[in-house]
Write a protein that holds these residues in place. Structure first.
Motif, PDB file in Angstrom:
ATOM      1  N   MET A  67      21.644 -11.200  19.164  1.00 29.82           N
ATOM      2  CA  MET A  67      21.344 -10.828  20.503  1.00 29.82           C
ATOM      3  C   MET A  67      22.084 -11.512  21.688  1.00 29.82           C
ATOM      4  N   ILE A  68      22.038 -10.858  22.806  1.00 23.29           N
ATOM      5  CA  ILE A  68      22.896 -11.300  23.657  1.00 23.29           C
ATOM      6  C   ILE A  68      22.056 -12.063  24.941  1.00 23.29           C
ATOM      7  N   TYR A  69      22.364 -13.179  25.061  1.00 21.87           N
ATOM      8  CA  TYR A  69      21.504 -13.967  26.300  1.00 21.87           C
ATOM      9  C   TYR A  69      22.364 -13.852  27.591  1.00 21.87           C
ATOM     10  N   PHE A  70      21.814 -13.734  28.632  1.00 28.99           N
ATOM     11  CA  PHE A  70      22.384 -14.248  29.987  1.00 28.99           C
ATOM     12  C   PHE A  70      21.631 -15.333  30.566  1.00 28.99           C
ATOM     13  N   LEU A  71      22.234 -16.359  31.033  1.00 28.73           N
ATOM     14  CA  LEU A  71      21.578 -17.423  31.687  1.00 28.73           C
ATOM     15  C   LEU A  71      21.991 -17.272  33.238  1.00 28.73           C
ATOM     16  N   VAL A  72      20.991 -17.161  34.213  1.00 32.46           N
ATOM     17  CA  VAL A  72      21.212 -17.202  35.520  1.00 32.46           C
ATOM     18  C   VAL A  72      20.655 -17.891  36.312  1.00 32.46           C
ATOM     19  N   ASN A  73      21.171 -18.162  37.571  1.00 31.42           N
ATOM     20  CA  ASN A  73      20.485 -19.182  38.294  1.00 31.42           C
ATOM     21  C   ASN A  73      20.093 -18.814  39.842  1.00 31.42           C
ATOM     22  N   ASN A  74      21.080 -17.806  40.347  1.00 32.05           N
ATOM     23  CA  ASN A  74      20.685 -17.022  41.563  1.00 32.05           C
ATOM     24  C   ASN A  74      20.994 -15.681  41.686  1.00 32.05           C
ATOM     25  N   ASN A  75      20.875 -15.049  42.771  1.00 32.24           N
ATOM     26  CA  ASN A  75      20.626 -13.463  42.926  1.00 32.24           C
ATOM     27  C   ASN A  75      21.804 -12.823  42.567  1.00 32.24           C
ATOM     28  N   TYR A  76      23.184 -13.461  42.802  1.00 27.82           N
ATOM     29  CA  TYR A  76      24.578 -12.879  42.741  1.00 27.82           C
ATOM     30  C   TYR A  76      24.548 -12.790  41.088  1.00 27.82           C
ATOM     31  N   HIS A  77      24.200 -13.887  40.382  1.00 32.42           N
ATOM     32  CA  HIS A  77      24.271 -13.888  38.778  1.00 32.42           C
ATOM     33  C   HIS A  77      23.444 -12.613  38.195  1.00 32.42           C
ATOM     34  N   LEU A  78      22.191 -12.285  38.864  1.00 29.85           N
ATOM     35  CA  LEU A  78      21.299 -11.418  38.353  1.00 29.85           C
ATOM     36  C   LEU A  78      21.852 -10.079  38.545  1.00 29.85           C
ATOM     37  N   LEU A  79      22.367  -9.763  39.928  1.00 29.34           N
ATOM     38  CA  LEU A  79      23.240  -8.689  40.161  1.00 29.34           C
ATOM     39  C   LEU A  79      24.273  -8.201  39.051  1.00 29.34           C
ATOM     40  N   ASP A  80      25.113  -9.301  38.904  1.00 26.56           N
ATOM     41  CA  ASP A  80      26.212  -9.206  38.193  1.00 26.56           C
ATOM     42  C   ASP A  80      25.758  -8.831  36.720  1.00 26.56           C
ATOM     43  N   VAL A  81      24.734  -9.280  35.990  1.00 26.34           N
ATOM     44  CA  VAL A  81      24.278  -9.180  34.816  1.00 26.34           C
ATOM     45  C   VAL A  81      23.624  -7.728  34.894  1.00 26.34           C
ATOM     46  N   TYR A  82      22.930  -7.158  35.999  1.00 22.39           N
ATOM     47  CA  TYR A  82      22.408  -5.559  35.930  1.00 22.39           C
ATOM     48  C   TYR A  82      23.797  -4.748  35.615  1.00 22.39           C
ATOM     49  N   GLU A  83      24.855  -5.285  36.286  1.00 23.27           N
ATOM     50  CA  GLU A  83      25.905  -4.241  36.277  1.00 23.27           C
ATOM     51  C   GLU A  83      26.677  -4.295  34.796  1.00 23.27           C
ATOM     52  N   HIS A  84      26.773  -5.259  33.959  1.00 22.87           N
ATOM     53  CA  HIS A  84      27.038  -5.425  32.934  1.00 22.87           C
ATOM     54  C   HIS A  84      26.022  -4.594  31.972  1.00 22.87           C
ATOM     55  N   CYS A  85      24.905  -4.642  32.151  1.00 21.68           N
ATOM     56  CA  CYS A  85      23.745  -4.170  31.243  1.00 21.68           C
ATOM     57  C   CYS A  85      23.819  -2.543  31.119  1.00 21.68           C
ATOM     58  N   LYS A  86      24.566  -1.865  32.268  1.00 25.98           N
ATOM     59  CA  LYS A  86      24.775  -0.415  32.462  1.00 25.98           C
ATOM     60  C   LYS A  86      25.781  -0.109  30.887  1.00 25.98           C
ATOM     61  N   ASN A  87      26.564  -0.962  30.640  1.00 22.09           N
ATOM     62  CA  ASN A  87      27.567  -0.726  29.435  1.00 22.09           C
ATOM     63  C   ASN A  87      26.940  -1.377  28.264  1.00 22.09           C
ATOM     64  N   LEU A  88      25.658  -1.915  28.363  1.00 23.59           N
ATOM     65  CA  LEU A  88      25.076  -2.843  27.018  1.00 23.59           C
ATOM     66  C   LEU A  88      23.947  -2.235  26.537  1.00 23.59           C
ATOM     67  N   ARG A  89      23.735  -0.890  26.675  1.00 23.72           N
ATOM     68  CA  ARG A  89      22.552  -0.211  26.405  1.00 23.72           C
ATOM     69  C   ARG A  89      22.026  -0.364  24.925  1.00 23.72           C
ATOM     70  N   LYS A  90      23.334  -0.427  24.249  1.00 20.67           N
ATOM     71  CA  LYS A  90      22.833  -0.284  22.488  1.00 20.67           C
ATOM     72  C   LYS A  90      22.701  -1.879  22.089  1.00 20.67           C
ATOM     73  N   PHE A  91      22.860  -2.820  22.807  1.00 20.13           N
ATOM     74  CA  PHE A  91      22.794  -4.240  22.561  1.00 20.13           C
ATOM     75  C   PHE A  91      21.320  -4.818  22.974  1.00 20.13           C
ATOM     76  N   GLU A  92      20.975  -5.599  22.087  1.00 21.76           N
ATOM     77  CA  GLU A  92      19.644  -6.194  22.251  1.00 21.76           C
ATOM     78  C   GLU A  92      19.931  -7.598  23.207  1.00 21.76           C
ATOM     79  N   LYS A  93      19.188  -7.721  24.310  1.00 24.80           N
ATOM     80  CA  LYS A  93      19.371  -8.579  25.421  1.00 24.80           C
ATOM     81  C   LYS A  93      18.529  -9.403  25.797  1.00 24.80           C
ATOM     82  N   SER A  94      18.481 -10.651  26.143  1.00 27.20           N
ATOM     83  CA  SER A  94      17.711 -11.463  26.586  1.00 27.20           C
ATOM     84  C   SER A  94      17.955 -12.420  27.923  1.00 27.20           C
ATOM     85  N   LEU A  95      16.892 -12.551  28.859  1.00 27.08           N
ATOM     86  CA  LEU A  95      17.564 -13.112  30.161  1.00 27.08           C
ATOM     87  C   LEU A  95      16.842 -14.555  30.267  1.00 27.08           C
ATOM     88  N   ILE A  96      17.757 -15.652  30.404  1.00 19.92           N
ATOM     89  CA  ILE A  96      17.255 -16.904  30.721  1.00 19.92           C
ATOM     90  C   ILE A  96      17.453 -17.202  32.411  1.00 19.92           C
TER      91      ILE A  96
END
Length: 364
Positions: free
Chosen positions: A1-30
């Motif tokens: 499992m890939i986990y992303f830990l975010v604290n602000n809107n910039y972090h989350l926006l960056d995570v969304y951009e990376h998710c475009k290339n991570l469709r085959k990976f299981e992901k969780s958000l903290i």
């Protein structure tokens, strides 16, 4: 499992951009919100967690019972194994550090992704030389011994405290720009997964900073702001102005008296990350004194314009001296004092082609 830990809107926006290339990976958000609009459902993530930090308000800071209660909640919600990977954007939040240690204790890997710029670049590239005050030593003692957080360290820079985790808990740091770092952590260069925008060269955006609280007086900043705006309106048909999200209404008022004198200055009320504002307002040039958001705008086709060097009383400060060294070292080209905007910004050589999905395959 890939986990992303975010604290602000910039972090989350960056995570969304990376998710475009991570469709085959299981992901969780903290999510541990500072300035974050939390989400409860999203197709990108198998699991979404929200934890409130016990360290945001001083009255809760030393409430050991509350801290231990949140620790138990985190442990009960997160199921971590040795195959997991955690990506975190900042060590500044102590609860982030605690979660990092949980992953490492379970054999997982942990990487820091730069959180938009200077906080990462500065704290990774300077030596810890400033002594802690008695109050700061007491606070660090509380973390290390009362809470048992021996992994917490304090870096003091320009009389400010930056909490850092012991380097043994990190497997690497992922940067978007190549800088020299002094911390004993492996460095990786990552590419921005951004689409180039069709931007308008007749428009500019000014991202305000609260430098009047740290580096000059309000009276001095009034004069500085006038100079900046007048130089910009002479070059652009429209100048958009955005206050820093943490500026008070009182401080906005005296600045608005200046800004309202100019008919082609428009105030932006939207507190979205600058990456989103570019999509809306189409500004080719983005001006600021030290906004970290400018560091990665090349990926969208915008030109970052730092202007602190226009003012000697600002440039002589140690913080800006270190920022100046970082920008020069990574090949940034500064605008001149006549506000001539040719040959300004970063060269493309500072950016790497490594996407996060490729990185994950390489470290397996």
């Amino acid at each position: 499992m890939i986990y992303f830990l975010v604290n602000n809107n910039y972090h989350l926006l960056d995570v969304y951009e990376h998710c475009k290339n991570l469709r085959k990976f299981e992901k969780s958000l903290i999510q541990i919100p500072h300035t974050l609009e939390c989400i409860s459902k999203d197709e990108n993530f198998n699991n979404i967690f929200i934890f409130k930090t016990p360290f945001s308000k001083m009255k809760n800071y030393f409430n050991i019972i509350n801290v231990k209660k949140i620790e138990r909640k985190v442990k009960s919600k997160l199921t971590i194994n040795a195959n997991d990977i955690l990506f975190v954007y900042t060590e500044y939040e102590i609860l982030n550090q605690y979660i990092i240690t949980l992953f490492k204790k379970n054999g997982a890997k942990v990487y820091v992704i730069e959180d938009g710029g200077f906080p990462t670049y500065l704290t990774y590239s300077i030596e810890d030389t400033e002594p802690l005050s008695l109050k700061e030593k007491i606070k660090l003692f509380y973390f290390n011994y009362f809470l048992g957080y021996r992994f917490v360290n304090f870096l003091k820079y320009n009389n400010l405290i930056f909490p850092q985790i012991n380097e043994n808990y990190l497997d690497g740091v992922l940067l978007y720009l190549d800088i020299n770092i002094v911390r004993n952590i492996k460095k990786f260069l990552l590419s921005k997964n951004k689409k180039q925008l069709d931007l308008d060269k007749s428009k500019a955006l000014f991202l305000n900073e609260k430098i009047y609280e740290y580096y000059c007086s309000k009276s001095e900043y009034s004069d500085i702001l006038k100079i900046c705006i007048e130089k910009m309106i002479d070059k652009f048909e429209i100048v958009y102005f955005k206050f820093h999200p943490k500026e008070t209404e009182e401080n906005k008022l005296w600045q608005l008296k200046i800004l309202n004198q100019y008919s082609n200055v428009e105030i932006i009320q939207d507190n979205s990350p600058v990456e989103n504002l570019l999509v809306i307002y189409k500004t080719k040039y983005v001006f600021s004194f030290l906004s970290a958001a400018l560091l990665n705008l090349n990926a969208q086709g915008a030109v970052p314009v730092y202007i602190y060097h226009w003012f000697d009383n600002i440039l002589e400060n140690n913080v800006f001296q270190n920022i100046d060294n970082i920008l020069h070292n990574i090949g940034y080209k500064f605008i001149n004092k006549n506000c001539e905007i040719t040959d300004v910004g970063f060269s493309s050589k500072n950016y790497d082609d490594l996407k996060l999905d490729t990185f994950l395959k390489e470290i397996k």
